[in-house]
Write an enzyme that holds these catalytic residues in place. Structure first.
Site, PDB file in Angstrom:
ATOM      1  N   ALA A 127       0.838  -1.206   0.000  1.00 40.77           N
ATOM      2  CA  ALA A 127       0.000   0.000   0.000  1.00 40.77           C
ATOM      3  C   ALA A 127       0.868   1.249   0.000  1.00 40.77           C
ATOM      4  O   ALA A 127       1.441   1.615   1.031  1.00 40.77           O
ATOM      5  CB  ALA A 127      -0.919  -0.007   1.223  1.00 40.77           C
ATOM      6  N   GLU A 130      -2.125   6.874  -2.842  1.00 38.99           N
ATOM      7  CA  GLU A 130      -3.213   7.478  -2.060  1.00 38.99           C
ATOM      8  C   GLU A 130      -4.227   8.113  -3.004  1.00 38.99           C
ATOM      9  O   GLU A 130      -3.925   8.331  -4.186  1.00 38.99           O
ATOM     10  CB  GLU A 130      -2.621   8.524  -1.105  1.00 38.99           C
ATOM     11  CG  GLU A 130      -1.635   7.870  -0.140  1.00 38.99           C
ATOM     12  CD  GLU A 130      -1.114   8.783   0.948  1.00 38.99           C
ATOM     13  OE1 GLU A 130      -1.397  10.003   0.904  1.00 38.99           O
ATOM     14  OE2 GLU A 130      -0.423   8.254   1.837  1.00 38.99           O
ATOM     15  N   PRO A 131      -5.412   8.441  -2.484  1.00 38.17           N
ATOM     16  CA  PRO A 131      -6.423   9.023  -3.376  1.00 38.17           C
ATOM     17  C   PRO A 131      -5.923  10.279  -4.083  1.00 38.17           C
ATOM     18  O   PRO A 131      -6.214  10.501  -5.248  1.00 38.17           O
ATOM     19  CB  PRO A 131      -7.585   9.347  -2.432  1.00 38.17           C
ATOM     20  CG  PRO A 131      -7.407   8.448  -1.261  1.00 38.17           C
ATOM     21  CD  PRO A 131      -5.933   8.223  -1.119  1.00 38.17           C
ATOM     22  N   TRP A 159      -6.048   2.167  -4.652  1.00 33.64           N
ATOM     23  CA  TRP A 159      -5.488   1.313  -5.709  1.00 33.64           C
ATOM     24  C   TRP A 159      -4.738   0.096  -5.170  1.00 33.64           C
ATOM     25  O   TRP A 159      -3.983  -0.540  -5.917  1.00 33.64           O
ATOM     26  CB  TRP A 159      -4.488   2.086  -6.590  1.00 33.64           C
ATOM     27  CG  TRP A 159      -5.055   3.073  -7.530  1.00 33.64           C
ATOM     28  CD1 TRP A 159      -4.836   4.405  -7.518  1.00 33.64           C
ATOM     29  CD2 TRP A 159      -5.911   2.809  -8.650  1.00 33.64           C
ATOM     30  NE1 TRP A 159      -5.506   4.996  -8.561  1.00 33.64           N
ATOM     31  CE2 TRP A 159      -6.175   4.032  -9.260  1.00 33.64           C
ATOM     32  CE3 TRP A 159      -6.492   1.646  -9.175  1.00 33.64           C
ATOM     33  CZ2 TRP A 159      -6.986   4.157 -10.370  1.00 33.64           C
ATOM     34  CZ3 TRP A 159      -7.292   1.762 -10.281  1.00 33.64           C
ATOM     35  CH2 TRP A 159      -7.536   3.008 -10.877  1.00 33.64           C
ATOM     36  N   ARG A 272      -9.419 -13.704 -42.340  1.00 30.62           N
ATOM     37  CA  ARG A 272     -10.431 -12.760 -42.818  1.00 30.62           C
ATOM     38  C   ARG A 272     -10.214 -12.447 -44.298  1.00 30.62           C
ATOM     39  O   ARG A 272      -9.088 -12.218 -44.735  1.00 30.62           O
ATOM     40  CB  ARG A 272     -10.316 -11.466 -42.004  1.00 30.62           C
ATOM     41  CG  ARG A 272     -11.321 -10.420 -42.354  1.00 30.62           C
ATOM     42  CD  ARG A 272     -12.659 -10.733 -41.772  1.00 30.62           C
ATOM     43  NE  ARG A 272     -13.665  -9.748 -42.143  1.00 30.62           N
ATOM     44  CZ  ARG A 272     -14.960  -9.950 -42.035  1.00 30.62           C
ATOM     45  NH1 ARG A 272     -15.427 -11.099 -41.551  1.00 30.62           N
ATOM     46  NH2 ARG A 272     -15.813  -9.016 -42.390  1.00 30.62           N
ATOM     47  N   GLY A 343     -10.871  -4.860 -37.677  1.00 32.77           N
ATOM     48  CA  GLY A 343     -12.079  -4.226 -38.196  1.00 32.77           C
ATOM     49  C   GLY A 343     -13.130  -4.080 -37.098  1.00 32.77           C
ATOM     50  O   GLY A 343     -12.807  -3.900 -35.918  1.00 32.77           O
ATOM     51  N   GLY A 344     -14.390  -4.194 -37.489  1.00 32.31           N
ATOM     52  CA  GLY A 344     -15.496  -4.017 -36.533  1.00 32.31           C
ATOM     53  C   GLY A 344     -15.448  -5.010 -35.392  1.00 32.31           C
ATOM     54  O   GLY A 344     -15.842  -4.695 -34.258  1.00 32.31           O
ATOM     55  N   GLU A 367       3.142   1.028 -11.190  1.00 32.78           N
ATOM     56  CA  GLU A 367       4.582   0.959 -10.891  1.00 32.78           C
ATOM     57  C   GLU A 367       5.278   2.259 -11.354  1.00 32.78           C
ATOM     58  O   GLU A 367       6.451   2.266 -11.694  1.00 32.78           O
ATOM     59  CB  GLU A 367       5.201  -0.272 -11.552  1.00 32.78           C
ATOM     60  CG  GLU A 367       6.296  -0.917 -10.735  1.00 32.78           C
ATOM     61  CD  GLU A 367       5.818  -2.021  -9.799  1.00 32.78           C
ATOM     62  OE1 GLU A 367       4.589  -2.200  -9.638  1.00 32.78           O
ATOM     63  OE2 GLU A 367       6.688  -2.675  -9.211  1.00 32.78           O
TER      64      GLU A 367
HETATM   65  C1  LIG Z   1      -4.778  -1.595 -11.800  1.00 32.48           C
HETATM   66  C2  LIG Z   1      -3.902  -0.814 -10.869  1.00 32.48           C
HETATM   67  C3  LIG Z   1      -3.272  -1.480  -9.818  1.00 32.48           C
HETATM   68  C4  LIG Z   1      -2.501  -0.772  -8.903  1.00 32.48           C
HETATM   69  N1  LIG Z   1      -1.964  -1.435  -7.831  1.00 32.48           N
HETATM   70  C5  LIG Z   1      -1.351  -0.722  -6.845  1.00 32.48           C
HETATM   71  C6  LIG Z   1      -0.929  -1.364  -5.625  1.00 32.48           C
HETATM   72  O1  LIG Z   1      -1.073  -2.578  -5.453  1.00 32.48           O
HETATM   73  N2  LIG Z   1      -0.374  -0.582  -4.656  1.00 32.48           N
HETATM   74  C7  LIG Z   1      -0.203   0.764  -4.798  1.00 32.48           C
HETATM   75  O2  LIG Z   1       0.296   1.403  -3.880  1.00 32.48           O
HETATM   76  N3  LIG Z   1      -0.588   1.409  -5.944  1.00 32.48           N
HETATM   77  C8  LIG Z   1      -1.150   0.695  -6.962  1.00 32.48           C
HETATM   78  N4  LIG Z   1      -1.571   1.335  -8.126  1.00 32.48           N
HETATM   79  C9  LIG Z   1      -1.429   2.790  -8.231  1.00 32.48           C
HETATM   80  C10 LIG Z   1      -0.417   3.259  -9.267  1.00 32.48           C
HETATM   81  O3  LIG Z   1       0.882   2.974  -8.840  1.00 32.48           O
HETATM   82  C11 LIG Z   1      -0.680   4.754  -9.499  1.00 32.48           C
HETATM   83  O4  LIG Z   1      -1.917   4.856 -10.189  1.00 32.48           O
HETATM   84  C12 LIG Z   1       0.422   5.408 -10.302  1.00 32.48           C
HETATM   85  O5  LIG Z   1       1.605   5.497  -9.539  1.00 32.48           O
HETATM   86  C13 LIG Z   1       0.017   6.824 -10.766  1.00 32.48           C
HETATM   87  O6  LIG Z   1      -0.477   7.555  -9.697  1.00 32.48           O
HETATM   88  P1  LIG Z   1      -1.879   8.349  -9.850  1.00 32.48           P
HETATM   89  O7  LIG Z   1      -2.873   7.421 -10.426  1.00 32.48           O
HETATM   90  O8  LIG Z   1      -2.187   8.972  -8.540  1.00 32.48           O
HETATM   91  O9  LIG Z   1      -1.579   9.454 -10.927  1.00 32.48           O
HETATM   92  P2  LIG Z   1      -1.078  10.952 -10.632  1.00 32.48           P
HETATM   93  O10 LIG Z   1       0.126  10.944  -9.767  1.00 32.48           O
HETATM   94  O11 LIG Z   1      -2.229  11.779 -10.204  1.00 32.48           O
HETATM   95  O12 LIG Z   1      -0.648  11.396 -12.087  1.00 32.48           O
HETATM   96  C14 LIG Z   1      -1.620  11.565 -13.112  1.00 32.48           C
HETATM   97  C15 LIG Z   1      -0.877  11.809 -14.403  1.00 32.48           C
HETATM   98  O13 LIG Z   1      -0.196  13.062 -14.304  1.00 32.48           O
HETATM   99  C16 LIG Z   1       0.987  13.030 -15.044  1.00 32.48           C
HETATM  100  N5  LIG Z   1       2.118  13.317 -14.149  1.00 32.48           N
HETATM  101  C17 LIG Z   1       2.185  13.155 -12.790  1.00 32.48           C
HETATM  102  N6  LIG Z   1       3.387  13.527 -12.342  1.00 32.48           N
HETATM  103  C18 LIG Z   1       4.100  13.947 -13.415  1.00 32.48           C
HETATM  104  C19 LIG Z   1       5.420  14.474 -13.597  1.00 32.48           C
HETATM  105  N7  LIG Z   1       6.268  14.607 -12.572  1.00 32.48           N
HETATM  106  N8  LIG Z   1       5.815  14.779 -14.856  1.00 32.48           N
HETATM  107  C20 LIG Z   1       4.978  14.623 -15.914  1.00 32.48           C
HETATM  108  N9  LIG Z   1       3.725  14.142 -15.796  1.00 32.48           N
HETATM  109  C21 LIG Z   1       3.293  13.812 -14.575  1.00 32.48           C
HETATM  110  C22 LIG Z   1       1.078  11.625 -15.651  1.00 32.48           C
HETATM  111  O14 LIG Z   1       0.540  11.638 -16.955  1.00 32.48           O
HETATM  112  C23 LIG Z   1       0.220  10.798 -14.740  1.00 32.48           C
HETATM  113  O15 LIG Z   1      -0.294   9.629 -15.351  1.00 32.48           O
HETATM  114  C24 LIG Z   1      -2.311   0.628  -9.076  1.00 32.48           C
HETATM  115  C25 LIG Z   1      -2.902   1.273 -10.170  1.00 32.48           C
HETATM  116  C26 LIG Z   1      -3.678   0.585 -11.060  1.00 32.48           C
HETATM  117  C27 LIG Z   1      -4.311   1.335 -12.204  1.00 32.48           C
END
Ligand SMILES: Cc1cc2nc3c(=O)[nH]c(=O)nc-3n(C[C@H](O)[C@H](O)[C@H](O)COP(=O)(O)OP(=O)(O)OC[C@H]3O[C@@H](n4cnc5c(N)ncnc54)[C@H](O)[C@@H]3O)c2cc1C
Length: 383
Positions: A127, A130-131, A159, A272, A343-344, A367
């Site tokens: 974990a 964060e949101p 997440w 196809r 295609g479709g 990641e």
């Molecule tokens: C299916 C799934 C499984 C996951 N599993 C885990 C888990 O097990 N444990 C865990 O801790 N997390 C997990 N995650 C979270 C994941 O690691 C985060 O979603 C990821 O690190 C991106 O963080 P965020 O979604 O808050 O995007 P944000 O940090 O809000 O960023 C949004 C976008 O802003 C842009 N951005 C942000 N910073 C920069 C920068 N410095 N320079 C340029 N562009 C930037 C990028 O385009 C980025 O995609 C998971 C996510 C998914 C989708």
């Protein structure tokens, strides 16, 4: 011709790769569509993976696992994700984060927490996100405040794979508020039945639907002092090191997905018909397939080279970020082209390409989003 051929795979990982392939064929592929549709947690496949000795076996033999190394896990990833990414993620998340304890934890912690995961009696998770914050690892807000007996956690995580299903998690939390923002974080073992730990599933996803992520709220969630992993303040650095391994594996997620996209597209255009011939007979289509294949081979070569570099700890940060970025973007690219060639029918749920197309969107984010990877590639690859 074999896309995931094993000539690039080191010899010690080949037998395991074959086992993973057979497992994927028997247990993942046949149920992939069903689990995608239902979005349910694939308990039965997870159990089958455990019975086959393919889950959580990166944990060392000393603590009950088989000690699979990075290249062996990469080999498994390619095979599992080719069959289905959602189920594959569930299988691989069962020990997500355990490497941190293996590298930095005490003997007592490893005996108590790693062994049950290695023996498939428990599952874990990591974990961090964060949101409000995912990319900025030094900007997370969940706190762990020191008390006389241990630490009290407050805040939210989002997440988190297995947040609802896991027995315990490795949790990243803020233990200080100094100007050195990279030294403010620590890692904790948090059993999910601790009072003050609440988790629920996040809303349904469009891809990797057979894996489950959760939203956690820590409300005065107290863990004993012995649940601190390593030293206080070392969390950020532990995580950075852990992600170097993780990113090689995530590259493998996408190589498996890319292989699936190319196979699906190849098969489709060779069956196809249009304008009185097979679609594969148009040179424009052949060139698309040629490009898909070249990009795939380039990504795969980089990913396996990077695996060796990371395993030997040679400029690991650079190689891991480069492999993750190249492989995940190649998968997005070939899936997009594979869709066009269908295609479709590309948009019909029953076609695997539509599932692959949705799944490839995820590894470019998790990641560490690829923008963050590019920062690392530039900084750590300085000449
Ligand atoms: C299916 C799934 C499984 C996951 N599993 C885990 C888990 O097990 N444990 C865990 O801790 N997390 C997990 N995650 C979270 C994941 O690691 C985060 O979603 C990821 O690190 C991106 O963080 P965020 O979604 O808050 O995007 P944000 O940090 O809000 O960023 C949004 C976008 O802003 C842009 N951005 C942000 N910073 C920069 C920068 N410095 N320079 C340029 N562009 C930037 C990028 O385009 C980025 O995609 C998971 C996510 C998914 C989708």
């Amino acid at each position: 011709m074999e896309l995931l051929d094993d000539s690039i795979v080191p010899e010690h990982a080949r037998e395991l790769k074959q086992e993973a392939r057979e497992f994927a064929k028997e247990h993942i592929e046949p149920v992939a569509e069903e689990y995608y549709e239902s979005g349910e947690y694939p308990h039965e496949v997870l159990q089958a993976g455990m019975d086959a000795g393919l889950v959580a076996q990166d944990i060392s033999e000393e603590y009950g696992g088989k000690g699979f190394d990075l290249q062996q896990i990469l080999a498994i990833s390619e095979e599992f994700y080719r069959a289905d990414a959602g189920i594959a993620l569930t299988l691989q998340l069962a020990s997500f984060g355990c490497e941190i304890m293996e590298d930095y934890g005490s003997e007592e912690q490893k005996e108590k927490w790693l062994r049950p995961v290695a023996e498939n009696e428990q599952i874990s998770g990591l974990a961090v996100s964060e949101p409000q914050t995912g990319s900025d690892m030094a900007g997370m807000e969940t706190t762990a405040e020191k008390t006389d007996d241990g630490y009290v956690l407050n805040g939210e995580k989002y997440w988190v794979g297995n947040a609802v299903e896991a027995d315990w998690l490795t949790v990243y939390a803020k233990t200080a508020d100094t100007d050195d923002r990279y030294s403010n974080y620590s890692m904790f073992i948090v059993p999910t039945d601790t009072p003050g730990y609440e988790a629920e599933h996040i809303p349904e996803k469009m891809g990797m639907r057979a894996s489950k992520q959760g939203h956690i709220v820590f409300d005065d969630c107290e863990v004993p002092e012995e649940n601190l992993i390593g030293t206080e303040g070392g969390g950020f650095y532990m995580l950075a090191d852990f992600f170097n391994h993780g990113r090689i594996i995530v590259g493998g997620h996408s190589l498996g997905l890319a292989a699936a996209a190319i196979e699906e597209a190849w098969e489709f255009v060779h069956e196809r018909r249009a304008f009185g011939r097979n679609v594969s007979e148009f040179q424009a289509v052949q060139h698309i397939l040629a490009d898909m294949r070249m990009e795939f081979e380039a990504a795969r070569a980089l990913n396996w080279r990077a695996a060796e570099k990371v395993e030997n700890n040679e400029d690991a940060g650079f190689w891991a970020a480069a492999a993750k970025t190249k492989s995940t973007e190649t998968a997005v690219d070939v899936a997009e082209r594979g869709m066009q060639l269908h295609g479709g029918r590309s948009v019909l749920n029953e076609y695997k390409i539509s599932r692959v197309y949705r799944d490839v969107r995820i590894p470019v984010i998790y990641e560490g989003a690829n923008e963050i990877q590019r920062n690392l590639i530039y900084r750590q690859g300085a000449l």
